[in-house]
Write a protein that holds these residues in place. Structure first.
Motif, PDB file in Angstrom:
ATOM      1  N   LEU A 145       0.848  -1.210  -0.023  1.00  0.00           N
ATOM      2  CA  LEU A 145      -0.108   0.000  -0.103  1.00  0.00           C
ATOM      3  C   LEU A 145       0.883   1.171   0.026  1.00  0.00           C
ATOM      4  O   LEU A 145       0.487   2.436  -0.184  1.00  0.00           O
ATOM      5  N   TRP A 146       2.257   1.095   0.339  1.00  0.00           N
ATOM      6  CA  TRP A 146       2.986   2.336   0.332  1.00  0.00           C
ATOM      7  C   TRP A 146       4.001   2.171  -0.755  1.00  0.00           C
ATOM      8  O   TRP A 146       4.885   1.159  -0.798  1.00  0.00           O
ATOM      9  N   ASN A 147       3.945   3.085  -1.586  1.00  0.00           N
ATOM     10  CA  ASN A 147       4.883   3.242  -2.618  1.00  0.00           C
ATOM     11  C   ASN A 147       5.581   4.417  -3.139  1.00  0.00           C
ATOM     12  O   ASN A 147       4.805   5.712  -2.927  1.00  0.00           O
ATOM     13  N   GLY A 148       6.645   4.673  -3.509  1.00  0.00           N
ATOM     14  CA  GLY A 148       7.494   5.778  -3.948  1.00  0.00           C
ATOM     15  C   GLY A 148       8.447   6.360  -2.733  1.00  0.00           C
ATOM     16  O   GLY A 148       8.332   5.923  -1.719  1.00  0.00           O
ATOM     17  N   ILE A 149       9.210   6.897  -3.418  1.00  0.00           N
ATOM     18  CA  ILE A 149      10.460   7.744  -2.332  1.00  0.00           C
ATOM     19  C   ILE A 149      10.119   9.136  -2.588  1.00  0.00           C
ATOM     20  O   ILE A 149      10.217   9.908  -3.559  1.00  0.00           O
ATOM     21  N   ALA A 150       9.885   9.762  -1.213  1.00  0.00           N
ATOM     22  CA  ALA A 150       9.723  11.344  -1.382  1.00  0.00           C
ATOM     23  C   ALA A 150      10.522  11.881  -0.846  1.00  0.00           C
ATOM     24  O   ALA A 150      11.299  11.629   0.146  1.00  0.00           O
ATOM     25  N   VAL A 151      11.072  13.236  -1.193  1.00  0.00           N
ATOM     26  CA  VAL A 151      11.964  14.228  -0.891  1.00  0.00           C
ATOM     27  C   VAL A 151      11.219  15.447  -0.490  1.00  0.00           C
ATOM     28  O   VAL A 151      10.383  15.972  -1.104  1.00  0.00           O
ATOM     29  N   TYR A 152      11.581  15.601   0.813  1.00  0.00           N
ATOM     30  CA  TYR A 152      11.174  17.131   1.417  1.00  0.00           C
ATOM     31  C   TYR A 152      12.119  18.124   0.763  1.00  0.00           C
ATOM     32  O   TYR A 152      13.239  18.117   1.056  1.00  0.00           O
ATOM     33  N   VAL A 153      11.286  19.200  -0.001  1.00  0.00           N
ATOM     34  CA  VAL A 153      12.061  20.353  -0.399  1.00  0.00           C
ATOM     35  C   VAL A 153      12.190  21.406   0.417  1.00  0.00           C
ATOM     36  O   VAL A 153      11.425  22.109   0.937  1.00  0.00           O
ATOM     37  N   ASP A 154      13.491  21.619   0.968  1.00  0.00           N
ATOM     38  CA  ASP A 154      13.711  22.634   1.828  1.00  0.00           C
ATOM     39  C   ASP A 154      14.357  23.813   1.114  1.00  0.00           C
ATOM     40  O   ASP A 154      15.047  23.810   0.237  1.00  0.00           O
ATOM     41  N   HIS A 155      13.805  25.002   1.510  1.00  0.00           N
ATOM     42  CA  HIS A 155      14.204  26.346   0.923  1.00  0.00           C
ATOM     43  C   HIS A 155      13.806  27.436   1.601  1.00  0.00           C
ATOM     44  O   HIS A 155      13.484  27.254   2.900  1.00  0.00           O
ATOM     45  N   TYR A 195      17.586  24.478  -1.191  1.00  0.00           N
ATOM     46  CA  TYR A 195      18.957  24.286  -0.630  1.00  0.00           C
ATOM     47  C   TYR A 195      19.644  23.063  -1.214  1.00  0.00           C
ATOM     48  O   TYR A 195      18.854  22.109  -1.860  1.00  0.00           O
ATOM     49  N   PRO A 196      20.773  23.207  -1.661  1.00  0.00           N
ATOM     50  CA  PRO A 196      21.566  21.962  -2.178  1.00  0.00           C
ATOM     51  C   PRO A 196      21.190  20.785  -1.744  1.00  0.00           C
ATOM     52  O   PRO A 196      21.173  19.941  -2.573  1.00  0.00           O
ATOM     53  N   VAL A 197      20.883  20.573  -0.427  1.00  0.00           N
ATOM     54  CA  VAL A 197      20.754  19.155   0.167  1.00  0.00           C
ATOM     55  C   VAL A 197      19.391  18.426  -0.331  1.00  0.00           C
ATOM     56  O   VAL A 197      19.348  17.197  -0.755  1.00  0.00           O
ATOM     57  N   THR A 198      18.596  19.453  -0.898  1.00  0.00           N
ATOM     58  CA  THR A 198      17.326  18.704  -1.463  1.00  0.00           C
ATOM     59  C   THR A 198      17.771  17.921  -2.904  1.00  0.00           C
ATOM     60  O   THR A 198      17.163  16.965  -3.107  1.00  0.00           O
ATOM     61  N   PHE A 199      18.454  18.892  -3.675  1.00  0.00           N
ATOM     62  CA  PHE A 199      18.966  18.119  -5.115  1.00  0.00           C
ATOM     63  C   PHE A 199      19.829  16.885  -4.685  1.00  0.00           C
ATOM     64  O   PHE A 199      19.729  15.946  -5.450  1.00  0.00           O
ATOM     65  N   GLU A 200      20.510  16.806  -3.564  1.00  0.00           N
ATOM     66  CA  GLU A 200      21.422  15.754  -3.157  1.00  0.00           C
ATOM     67  C   GLU A 200      20.424  14.472  -3.090  1.00  0.00           C
ATOM     68  O   GLU A 200      20.782  13.450  -3.317  1.00  0.00           O
ATOM     69  N   LEU A 201      19.438  14.799  -2.189  1.00  0.00           N
ATOM     70  CA  LEU A 201      18.456  13.816  -1.932  1.00  0.00           C
ATOM     71  C   LEU A 201      17.737  13.140  -3.065  1.00  0.00           C
ATOM     72  O   LEU A 201      17.277  12.038  -3.162  1.00  0.00           O
ATOM     73  N   GLU A 238      18.165   7.104  -7.374  1.00  0.00           N
ATOM     74  CA  GLU A 238      19.143   5.778  -7.264  1.00  0.00           C
ATOM     75  C   GLU A 238      18.029   4.570  -6.734  1.00  0.00           C
ATOM     76  O   GLU A 238      18.237   3.530  -7.162  1.00  0.00           O
ATOM     77  N   LEU A 239      17.740   4.793  -5.356  1.00  0.00           N
ATOM     78  CA  LEU A 239      16.769   4.060  -4.719  1.00  0.00           C
ATOM     79  C   LEU A 239      15.562   3.418  -5.534  1.00  0.00           C
ATOM     80  O   LEU A 239      15.250   2.345  -5.613  1.00  0.00           O
ATOM     81  N   ALA A 240      14.786   4.413  -6.136  1.00  0.00           N
ATOM     82  CA  ALA A 240      13.967   4.112  -6.850  1.00  0.00           C
ATOM     83  C   ALA A 240      14.010   3.233  -8.009  1.00  0.00           C
ATOM     84  O   ALA A 240      13.283   2.241  -8.423  1.00  0.00           O
ATOM     85  N   ALA A 241      15.270   3.635  -8.733  1.00  0.00           N
ATOM     86  CA  ALA A 241      15.592   2.733  -9.961  1.00  0.00           C
ATOM     87  C   ALA A 241      15.623   1.194  -9.450  1.00  0.00           C
ATOM     88  O   ALA A 241      15.317   0.275 -10.262  1.00  0.00           O
ATOM     89  N   LYS A 242      16.155   1.170  -8.422  1.00  0.00           N
ATOM     90  CA  LYS A 242      16.583  -0.549  -7.921  1.00  0.00           C
ATOM     91  C   LYS A 242      14.944  -1.043  -7.542  1.00  0.00           C
ATOM     92  O   LYS A 242      15.083  -2.399  -7.714  1.00  0.00           O
ATOM     93  N   THR A 243      14.134  -0.340  -7.157  1.00  0.00           N
ATOM     94  CA  THR A 243      12.997  -1.094  -6.971  1.00  0.00           C
ATOM     95  C   THR A 243      11.526  -0.778  -7.770  1.00  0.00           C
ATOM     96  O   THR A 243      10.539  -1.050  -7.410  1.00  0.00           O
ATOM     97  N   CYS A 292      21.930   9.863   8.248  1.00  0.00           N
ATOM     98  CA  CYS A 292      22.389   8.787   7.305  1.00  0.00           C
ATOM     99  C   CYS A 292      23.609   9.144   6.409  1.00  0.00           C
ATOM    100  O   CYS A 292      23.399  10.249   5.984  1.00  0.00           O
ATOM    101  N   THR A 293      24.431   8.318   6.563  1.00  0.00           N
ATOM    102  CA  THR A 293      25.469   8.450   5.508  1.00  0.00           C
ATOM    103  C   THR A 293      25.770   7.506   4.614  1.00  0.00           C
ATOM    104  O   THR A 293      26.193   7.892   3.335  1.00  0.00           O
ATOM    105  N   VAL A 294      24.944   6.376   4.728  1.00  0.00           N
ATOM    106  CA  VAL A 294      24.664   5.332   3.517  1.00  0.00           C
ATOM    107  C   VAL A 294      23.318   5.203   3.549  1.00  0.00           C
ATOM    108  O   VAL A 294      22.557   4.835   4.633  1.00  0.00           O
ATOM    109  N   LEU A 295      22.755   5.083   2.390  1.00  0.00           N
ATOM    110  CA  LEU A 295      21.261   4.509   2.191  1.00  0.00           C
ATOM    111  C   LEU A 295      21.294   3.581   0.868  1.00  0.00           C
ATOM    112  O   LEU A 295      21.738   3.802  -0.105  1.00  0.00           O
ATOM    113  N   ASP A 296      20.718   2.630   1.389  1.00  0.00           N
ATOM    114  CA  ASP A 296      20.296   1.648   0.020  1.00  0.00           C
ATOM    115  C   ASP A 296      19.121   1.149   0.395  1.00  0.00           C
ATOM    116  O   ASP A 296      18.454   1.169   1.245  1.00  0.00           O
TER     117      ASP A 296
END
Ligand SMILES: Cc1cc2nc3c(=O)[nH]c(=O)nc-3n(C[C@H](O)[C@H](O)[C@@H](O)COP(=O)(O)OP(=O)(O)OC[C@H]3O[C@@H](n4cnc5c(N)ncnc54)[C@H](O)[C@@H]3O)c2cc1C
Ligand SMILES: Cc1cc2nc3c(=O)[nH]c(=O)nc-3n(C[C@H](O)[C@H](O)[C@H](O)COP(=O)(O)OP(=O)(O)OC[C@H]3O[C@@H](n4cnc5c(N)ncnc54)[C@H](O)[C@@H]3O)c2cc1C
Ligand code: SF4
Lengths: 398, 264
Positions: free
Chosen positions: A68-78, A84-90, A96-101, A188-192
């Motif tokens: 029932l839960w699908n997708g990877i969401a990024v909170y856009v901080d601004h 903010y650059p961190v948003t684009f990094e996320l 990358e994670l979405a492509a795997k699943t 987190c410093t590593v995410l998979d």
């Protein structure tokens, strides 16, 4: 509930048993062994126990229907639409994670007059951007921001949510995670990701002295915060793609008990966090005058100067330029440490740097374990020689 | 006014080591102390007490030994202490910790103000404060760097944002987490040590809470699971250069130009 049971018949040496627990959670009182509330359920006692004294009894945990839960969401901080650059990094990591699943990537942006900046997100390969544009969201206030986040999650049901470890992110993410009674892994410093959409989250704790691998196996959504400069932002594409969806929310939910009275700009100074090249002075620098040599090298390399805590304590450099656990975290392209021993508290703030060069007279200095290039030598000789080389190199060019 | 300060007992040093093979934390030097960030929270409360008639309660969730840090809080000027201790709280992550604390805090009614430290030196998540506020359904402000004003209705604080400093007014009851340099925490006082020597520390367990469902506490109530702990990876791509100054400076110069650091 899950618990650890002690089989008292198998106990040979109670004192040995007590010592199995690194947290002092096993008591031996009045000839009776028991586990007290210091127990972290780490199960190390089970691993180390050779006599079968301990037994772990698992209990039934509530299960979620992950389909029932699908997708990877990024909170856009601004800030006022300035993302903010961190948003684009996320976004890069989410893709990358979405492509795997085979999941979609979503962005959630809230604020006031943000439609134009939201459109910029469409150049980064996101599938759908959800925007909530309301006057009440002009400034960050926890209750309306949480309400909007809740509305988004109920509507979209993303499996994972990534939030930047910014001032806002670190305040908002725990609040919303608690609202959904779900897990949040910090910094987190590593995410998979696993095929079953469980996130593998790795983060430092104990001030960077240990790493922990954390899962949120039975709850959705799973939240993670990530600091700036941990992941890489994707290239901006010339064309835009994906959908922009404007969302509405009942105004009653945007009420707040917080009033923003003043917003004062901080004096913006070129800090060390954004520097591409950093020269670090450590206690190998003996006198205040000697900082000039460091400054000169920095100037030639177009670099910022930073210091270890010990150097900052001498007063020769602004405390804002301290790198490390109690200072700033940096991730430049190049960092040259000069007379720095490499204490863990220092290294924690710079070991993500692209290329690390260390100059130290002591071949055993721990910094050499972290440096890509370790130069065993005296800064008072190497730096002037290097400065000379660079200067004459410039002459050759011009 | 009633203020509750959340304090946690942490290992005395963060220099714990992990055995690479077994993933076991080496226990050398694991004595305990109060989370240093919580000293700023306590100090903030005690400064308020010096201005208003205020009752300061220190609360902690932890093993029975955590009573030590409540005693320390007494020596700084806290009036009351509560320790939430129960084997069923073992293995709590942030969610379960915040929930347990919120149950303990709200037992006698929500105080006017709750103050937390910014983060701890062990778990180091900085998440417990905001989650407590959510469970109590009160507003919170994280990373407060100055308390400007306090009345019986509101607290006015300065909040540190990346590019700005915001002054916000929050209606009480509220929760704040305080930044580490908000004040200079006082040292424990010998006078207060004597004065508080016989003062009890209230001990609460799950049986004292309004929600007694074991599934909401400890490992059961913790959505995150620590799969493994291990030492941070050392950087394995490294070279050591030795030689004369001229050689070393020359090599470094060449590498820097090769990597295009000299072209600006
Ligand atoms: C290596 C490691 C990594 C972890 N990573 C995560 C993770 O990513 N996500 C997660 O959910 N859990 C995690 N945990 C578990 C979590 O850290 C603790 O178990 C949790 O109880 C407290 O979180 P904290 O120490 O990070 O507190 P923080 O959120 O950093 O503490 C902030 C403030 O909350 C108050 N506070 C915190 N704990 C207490 C307490 N027991 N009593 C009174 N006041 C308190 C204090 O005022 C403190 O200053 C991790 C644990 C370990 C050992
Ligand atoms: C809770 C806590 C938080 C901390 N936070 C931080 C932090 O954020 N940042 C930080 O930096 N530290 C921090 N520290 C301190 C840290 O542990 C170290 O003490 C500090 O980093 C050491 O600084 P240093 O390398 O400059 O000095 P030293 O350890 O004294 O090292 C000097 C080095 O210079 C070398 N040297 C001497 N002369 C020369 C020469 N002529 N040429 C070349 N090399 C020479 C020596 O061989 C030595 O290795 C923290 C400590 C604690 C306990
Ligand atoms: S599970 Fe871990 S903390 Fe609990 S008793 Fe065993 S070793 Fe100690």
């Amino acid at each position: 509930m899950a618990k650890i049971i002690i089989n008292h018949d198998k106990v040979k040496d109670p004192q040995k048993i007590v010592e199995l627990c690194p947290f002092g959670a096993i008591d031996y009182i009045n000839g009776y062994l028991s586990i007290n509330s210091a127990c972290k359920m780490c199960r190390l006692c089970l691993k180390k126990d050779t006599d079968g004294v301990f037994k772990y009894v698992e209990s039934q945990r509530p299960q979620v229907d992950k389909s029932l839960w699908n997708g990877i969401a990024v909170y856009v901080d601004h800030l006022e639409g300035d993302i903010y650059p961190v948003t684009f990094e996320l976004i890069g990591k989410a893709e990358e994670l979405a492509a795997k699943t085979g999941q979609p990537v979503y962005c959630l942006m809230m604020g006031h007059n943000i439609a134009d900046s939201a459109a910029e997100l469409m150049h980064y390969g996101v599938d759908e951007v959800f925007i909530y544009d309301y006057k009440e969201l002009e400034h960050f206030r926890i209750e309306p921001y949480t309400a909007v986040f809740e509305d988004f999650i109920k509507q979209v049901k993303p499996s994972s949510i990534l939030v930047g470890g910014t001032t806002i992110g670190r305040s908002l993410a725990p609040r919303i995670a608690a609202r959904f009674r779900t897990g949040l892994t910090a910094d987190c410093t590593v995410l998979d990701i696993q095929p079953d959409t469980n996130l593998d989250q790795i983060r430092p704790a104990f001030g960077g002295n240990i790493m922990a691998h954390i899962n949120t196996p039975d709850h959705r959504p799973q939240f993670a915060t990530v600091r700036y400069k941990i992941f890489n932002a994707p290239e901006k594409k010339g064309t835009s793609s994906g959908n922009l969806r404007r969302c509405t929310i009942d105004a009653a939910k945007l009420k707040s008990n917080i009033k923003v009275l003043e917003i004062n700009a901080k004096e913006l100074e070129t800090g060390i966090e954004d520097a591409e090249v950093i020269i670090v002075a450590g206690r190998g620098v003996k006198k205040a005058e000697d900082m000039e040599m460091i400054m000169e090298l920095a100037k030639l390399l177009n670099a910022q100067v930073a210091g270890t805590r010990s150097l900052i304590e001498t007063g020769w450099l602004d405390p804002k330029r301290q790198i490390g656990l109690s200072g700033r975290t940096v991730k430049p392209q190049l960092i040259i440490t000069c007379g720095v021993s490499g204490a863990i508290q220092f290294v924690a703030g710079m070991n993500g740097s692209e290329h690390i060069v260390a100059i130290n007279t002591d071949k055993q200095a721990p910094i050499f374990q972290n440096a890509h290039v370790g130069i065993v030598g005296d800064i008072y000789e190497i730096i002037p020689a290097l400065i000379k080389n660079i200067k004459s190199g410039m002459e050759v060019k011009s | 006014m009633k203020i509750t300060v959340c304090i946690k007992q942490v290992p005395g040093t963060s220099e714990v080591e992990v055995d690479e093979k077994t993933g076991v934390l080496k226990r050398d030097g694991i004595d305990s102390k109060m989370n240093p960030y919580d000293l700023f929270a306590l100090e903030s409360a005690i400064r308020i007490k010096q201005q208003f008639a205020t009752e300061v309660t220190a609360i902690t969730m932890g093993p029975p030994q955590a009573e030590e840090i409540i005693r320390e809080a007494y020596m700084m000027g806290a009036d009351d202490g509560v320790i939430l201790s129960d084997r069923r709280f073992a293995g709590s992550d942030v969610l379960a910790t915040a929930y347990t604390l919120s149950q303990g805090i709200a037992r006698d009614g929500i105080p006017d103000l709750i103050i937390c430290g910014k983060q701890t030196t062990d778990g180091d998540t900085a998440q417990v404060g905001p989650e407590i506020a959510e469970f109590l359904n009160i507003p919170h402000v994280a990373d407060v760097r100055k308390i400007i004003d306090l009345t019986s209705e509101h607290i006015k604080v300065e909040m540190d944002m990346p590019q700005t400093v915001e002054v916000v007014e929050v209606k009480l009851p509220a929760l704040i987490t305080v930044a580490k340099d908000i004040n200079e925490p006082r040292l424990p006082s010998f006078k207060l040590k004597l004065a508080s020597a016989g003062r009890p520390v209230k001990r609460l367990s799950l049986d004292d809470f309004s929600d007694q469902d074991e599934m909401n506490y400890g490992l059961n109530g913790s959505p995150t699971q620590v799969i493994k702990i291990f030492p941070p990876p050392a950087n394995d791509d490294h070279e050591i250069w030795e030689g004369s100054t001229t050689e070393l400076a020359g090599r470094l110069f060449e590498q820097l130009s090769e990597k295009k650091f000299l072209q600006r």
